[in-house]
Design a protein around this motif. Structure first.
Motif, PDB file in Angstrom:
ATOM      1  N   GLN A  52       0.820  -1.217   0.000  1.00  0.00           N
ATOM      2  CA  GLN A  52       0.000   0.000   0.000  1.00  0.00           C
ATOM      3  C   GLN A  52       0.849   1.260   0.000  1.00  0.00           C
ATOM      4  O   GLN A  52       0.544   2.232  -0.687  1.00  0.00           O
ATOM      5  N   SER A  53       1.934   1.266   0.750  1.00  0.00           N
ATOM      6  CA  SER A  53       2.781   2.454   0.856  1.00  0.00           C
ATOM      7  C   SER A  53       3.718   2.630  -0.337  1.00  0.00           C
ATOM      8  O   SER A  53       4.333   3.675  -0.499  1.00  0.00           O
TER       9      SER A  53
ATOM     10  N   GLU B 113      -4.150  -2.471  -1.914  1.00  0.00           N
ATOM     11  CA  GLU B 113      -4.761  -1.136  -1.911  1.00  0.00           C
ATOM     12  C   GLU B 113      -3.988  -0.154  -2.801  1.00  0.00           C
ATOM     13  O   GLU B 113      -3.494   0.875  -2.343  1.00  0.00           O
TER      14      GLU B 113
ATOM     15  N   ASP C  92      -6.014  10.659  -5.766  1.00  0.00           N
ATOM     16  CA  ASP C  92      -7.218  11.342  -6.211  1.00  0.00           C
ATOM     17  C   ASP C  92      -7.875  10.523  -7.320  1.00  0.00           C
ATOM     18  O   ASP C  92      -7.243   9.626  -7.903  1.00  0.00           O
TER      19      ASP C  92
ATOM     20  N   GLY D  95       2.227  10.880  -5.332  1.00  0.00           N
ATOM     21  CA  GLY D  95       1.789   9.581  -4.817  1.00  0.00           C
ATOM     22  C   GLY D  95       1.527   8.585  -5.933  1.00  0.00           C
ATOM     23  O   GLY D  95       1.903   7.406  -5.841  1.00  0.00           O
TER      24      GLY D  95
ATOM     25  N   SER E 249      -6.070   7.722  -9.689  1.00  0.00           N
ATOM     26  CA  SER E 249      -6.507   6.346  -9.489  1.00  0.00           C
ATOM     27  C   SER E 249      -6.984   5.720 -10.793  1.00  0.00           C
ATOM     28  O   SER E 249      -6.666   4.562 -11.092  1.00  0.00           O
TER      29      SER E 249
ATOM     30  N   ALA F 267      -5.058   3.612  -2.753  1.00  0.00           N
ATOM     31  CA  ALA F 267      -5.161   4.296  -1.462  1.00  0.00           C
ATOM     32  C   ALA F 267      -4.411   5.618  -1.492  1.00  0.00           C
ATOM     33  O   ALA F 267      -3.249   5.689  -1.900  1.00  0.00           O
ATOM     34  N   GLY F 268      -5.073   6.690  -1.081  1.00  0.00           N
ATOM     35  CA  GLY F 268      -4.449   8.001  -0.998  1.00  0.00           C
ATOM     36  C   GLY F 268      -4.356   8.747  -2.315  1.00  0.00           C
ATOM     37  O   GLY F 268      -3.773   9.834  -2.360  1.00  0.00           O
TER      38      GLY F 268
ATOM     39  N   LYS G 121       3.495   4.949  -6.783  1.00  0.00           N
ATOM     40  CA  LYS G 121       2.840   3.652  -6.993  1.00  0.00           C
ATOM     41  C   LYS G 121       3.312   3.032  -8.308  1.00  0.00           C
ATOM     42  O   LYS G 121       3.560   1.821  -8.386  1.00  0.00           O
TER      43      LYS G 121
END
Length: 268
Positions: free
Chosen positions: A92-93, A170, A176, A147, A180, A173-174, A151
């Motif tokens: 996720q991170s 995920e 917009d 972000g 996404s 996650a985080g 990813k």
């Protein structure tokens, strides 16, 4: 019906959890080669825990997991190392190392698992970054990336050893909605162009509808699978209240707040 050659991941009667807490009970399902398979469910339903069991981070209390016909629960030594190289994982991170450039992060699996010449490893890293649309960011630091770009860089690193399977926890996650959606498009492109099998944990409904070929839904109350199928099948035909609430974004009815039922509040 799926033939044995279609099945790339087979989970049978998996029961598990951690810290003495039982979370999952008697989970069984198959993932077909080349599909985008999504694991959904409410908070605390065990989505990420199931993922960790599948990739061998946590041994199950009971049950078995086969990846391309090999049992990851019992695999040891060189057999386990060979099996782990068949898949990539994106957490996720993103888990990028902040002290390394983006290209150096992508090279890490090559440094650990191969004896390729340095120039070849660099070429591979740049090629993987190009695949995810980050060829212009190779020599930037992770802190300089948005972000969504982080990813994508994490996906490039997961692709470094040319795995046939990618596990994503995920991924949106985080992010917009626009970013996404771009990540969803990348996942579909990688699946279609390279035949990569994806197993994705998410609760992001737009992403589920956009990318999932097949999904299972976990129930937090009993740790089992309560629904399985395509998003459209479950949205349009499931008679399970929890499934309908999920796909229609409806909250669980609250019996009362300080003695006043929620539908009565406007009349108070």
């Amino acid at each position: 019906m799926n033939s044995p050659s279609d099945i790339v991941i087979r989970v049978r009667h998996l029961t598990g959890g951690y810290g003495g807490r039982l979370i999952l009970h008697d989970i069984s399902f198959d993932v077909r080669r080349g599909e985008v398979f999504v694991i959904v469910g409410g908070s605390g339903s065990g989505k990420s825990t199931l993922l960790k069991h599948i990739i061998g981070l946590i041994p199950p209390l009971k049950g078995q997991v086969w990846i391309d016909g090999e049992n990851i629960v019992t695999a040891e030594g060189e057999e386990r190392t060979r099996l782990l190289r068949q898949f990539g994982v994106v957490y996720q991170s993103g888990a990028l190392f902040g002290s390394m450039t983006v290209a150096e992060n992508v090279r890490l699996p090559l440094d650990e698992f191969t004896d390729l010449p340095e120039e070849v490893k660099e070429d591979v890293a740049l090629a993987k970054l190009k695949v995810v649309g980050l060829d212009g960011a190779a020599y930037r630091m992770p802190s300089e990336l948005s972000g969504g770009m982080q990813k994508r860089a994490a996906i490039a690193r997961a692709l470094a050893l040319d795995p046939s399977i990618l596990f994503l926890d995920e991924p949106s996650a985080g992010l917009d909605p626009v970013t996404s959606a771009g990540l969803d498009a990348l996942i579909k492109q990688l699946s279609h162009c390279f035949g990569i099998t994806f197993v994705i944990v998410t609760h992001d409904l737009p992403s589920i509808n956009a990318i999932a070929d097949h999904l299972i839904m976990l129930d937090a109350h009993n740790g089992t699978i309560i629904a399985e199928g395509t998003p459209a099948d479950l949205r349009d035909h499931s008679t399970d209240d929890a499934v309908q609430r999920f796909f229609n974004r409806e909250s669980t009815p609250s019996p009362s707040i300080n003695g006043v039922r929620s539908h009565e509040c406007e009349n108070k």
